[in-house]
Design an enzyme around this catalytic site. Sequence first.
Site, PDB file in Angstrom:
ATOM      1  CG  HIS A   1      14.366  -0.390  10.954  1.00  0.00           C
ATOM      2  ND1 HIS A   1      13.831   0.074   9.765  1.00  0.00           N
ATOM      3  CD2 HIS A   1      15.263  -1.355  10.606  1.00  0.00           C
ATOM      4  CE1 HIS A   1      14.373  -0.585   8.743  1.00  0.00           C
ATOM      5  NE2 HIS A   1      15.240  -1.460   9.232  1.00  0.00           N
TER       6      HIS A   1
ATOM      7  CB  CYS B   1      12.805   6.273   8.129  1.00  0.00           C
ATOM      8  SG  CYS B   1      12.174   5.370   9.522  1.00  0.00           S
TER       9      CYS B   1
HETATM   10  N1  ARG Z   1       9.634   0.119   4.062  1.00  0.00           N
HETATM   11  C1  ARG Z   1      10.881   0.322   4.687  1.00  0.00           C
HETATM   12  C2  ARG Z   1      11.340  -1.000   5.298  1.00  0.00           C
HETATM   13  O1  ARG Z   1      10.515  -1.725   5.772  1.00  0.00           O
HETATM   14  C3  ARG Z   1      10.812   1.368   5.727  1.00  0.00           C
HETATM   15  C4  ARG Z   1      12.120   1.699   6.330  1.00  0.00           C
HETATM   16  C5  ARG Z   1      12.042   2.669   7.411  1.00  0.00           C
HETATM   17  N2  ARG Z   1      13.336   3.029   7.833  1.00  0.00           N
HETATM   18  C6  ARG Z   1      13.734   3.157   9.091  1.00  0.00           C
HETATM   19  N3  ARG Z   1      14.925   3.561   9.339  1.00  0.00           N
HETATM   20  N4  ARG Z   1      12.971   2.774  10.078  1.00  0.00           N
HETATM   21  O2  ARG Z   1      12.495  -1.319   5.271  1.00  0.00           O
END
Ligand code: ARG
Length: 703
Positions: A168, A264
């Site tokens: 991300h 996050c």
């Molecule tokens: N386990 C989640 C996923 O893989 C973690 C999300 C983390 N969020 C972020 N904005 N980076 O989607």
Amino acid sequence: MTDSIRFLMCSPNHYDVDYVINPWMEGNIHKSSRDRAVEQWQKLHHILKEYSLVDLVEPQPGWPDMVFTANAGLVLGKNVVLSRFLHKERQGEEPHFKKWFEDGGYTVYELPKDLPFEGAGDALLDREGRWLWAGYGFRSELDSHPYLAKWLDIEVVSLRLIDERFYHLDTCFCPLTGGYLLYYPAAFDSYSNRLIEMRVAPEKRIALEEADAVNFACNAVNIDRTVVMNKASDALKQRLAGVGFDVIETPLTEFLKAGGAAKCLTLRVTEPVRTELHANVLVESRVIRMEGHLLDSGLISRALDLIVENGGSFQVLNFQLGEQRQSTSNAQVKVSAPSHDVMEEIMTQLIDLGAVALPQELCDTNLEPVIQDGVAPDDFYVTTIYPTEVRIQCEWVKVQNQRMDGAIAVTHTPNGPVARCKVLRDLKVGEQVVVGVEGIRTVRKTESREQRNAPSEFTFMGSGVSSERRVELVVEQIAWEMRQIRDQGGKVVVTAGPVVIHTGGSQHLARLIKEGYVQALLGGNAIAVHDIEQALMGTSLGVDMQRGVPVRGGHRHHLKVINLIRRCGSIAAAVEQGVLTQGVMYECVRNHVPFSLAGSIRDDGPLPDTQMDLIKAQAEYAKLLEGTDLILMLSSMLHSIGVGNMTPAGVKMVCVDINPSVVTKLSDRGSVESIGVVTDVGLFLSLLVQQLEKLTSPYQQAV
Ligand code: ARG
């Protein structure tokens, strides 16, 4: 506390690592402690409440990642683009977030199905509100970016993520107050790094080391001059302090196990709109069409790979698989790129693979006039060695004089339009030149499975490079090919470097010329001088060719020879006057085999025959290369590359050099027609002559 700043969080009552959708989750299934997670989350909540208001959304059983509210959507003013999760494991969160936004009075925009976009996890506003940085590559699709621009009326800058640990954008990128940027450059491709560097001044860029990046230091919440994160090295804290930021560390290790941290776990739901700014997307899309043995030959996967490798994205709109073994397939692919430049790069490579840029009904390729002699319009299409056609007056017109690195000039004659490859210097004011990528196609022979596997005389090694062991086998095949060409009145052109003489190849090459296997010779000043030195004095650059030792005073031979030929007036004159009586150049003159010697800065003399005007030399080469069936490139990288550039696909090439990298460079024309042979060129020529001796031509057999 600033009343105007609000965040959305979701308590971790149902948080767990239940599945693996990013590399951090691997090996961590059910390994996180709920109690510790709750405690860490509460600390973060507590810190944020000191600086802002925090809203909460009700956690839902069965959706363990819902704590990561950054992925709820992307908010700007009272508009929100709802996330469309890539993985089904998180798709169930969407309706809950949607409800929260609707209840809060937001206008909710929803992307088309199958167009993933993971909210503020992949889209971060510049903290001055000037534009939106949007990530793609893992979770969000590039094609979602134009929607963001349209719905939120903001400029979108697309950044491509390339390290799956930083899947991300918010895991490796954090815009800060005052135009600062905390980021991990290695997570982005080079084009994206360039975009970042163009928009953020060097003194505002805070690039992280990997050690900080893997502690999710970029995954920080920034409120004015405060930055909240899981952990930062002392060096990083100092750097941030140096530009006026206060770092608050709060451990979030339980969430790291799911691939998330401070940022996050939050979504900023108050993002002020700068009304003077408006939508702008750099993302471009085009539809291409491909036809042929797409699956069989791997063409489609090569095309899709190259799109992604160059930073683009694709969507296969339509694929008609040829059902019979012989039948061809058809595909329509939507190609998206983060900018016009990237699109052009991708499209030119796709055209090389035989793709055609739609619109299909396009009647005319784009033309622009030349406004300065010898200079093409900016966007000119750069030609390749592959047969090319351009769309003019609703017809495909074949481009003449195909060569690489030229431009396509279109003229209208009484017999219809003519398209021709031209080198830049030959372009004339007023000529129309093909620009862009539409209405251009290259015609690649798509072979059927049968054709591809049939033993053809010249595909014995594909475009591979042979090792010493296989040289004999290769020579046998080349000899056979040369015999065929000679017997059928075809044309073989040799480009040769001086090494041919130093390695004792002179007599063999002379013999090939004498026996009619060579129809033209291309080289430089040196090969001719060395050949003549050997013919007249038995040395090559002063080295005795029989004994391999330097001859006393031998270094003068070279210049004496040049002087002698200069006195005669030309190589041909030297032959006529009986001065030159053997060797490669002698045989050329005797057997009326034309040659061209292209000069260079280091030439001694030069010989009267050497063309020191390189533009003229290139033209002479091109003339001699017309209609060639086979080119033998013997140990001359310079002349061989020059020749390669002028030669269209379809002409067979054999490149011989002791240096494998030269061979690879030259024989890598993406076609089966070129072969590389890594060996001593003198040895190669002697084997070739031996093989030719062994062969008996069909005519002789019949006699
Ligand atoms: N386990 C989640 C996923 O893989 C973690 C999300 C983390 N969020 C972020 N904005 N980076 O989607």
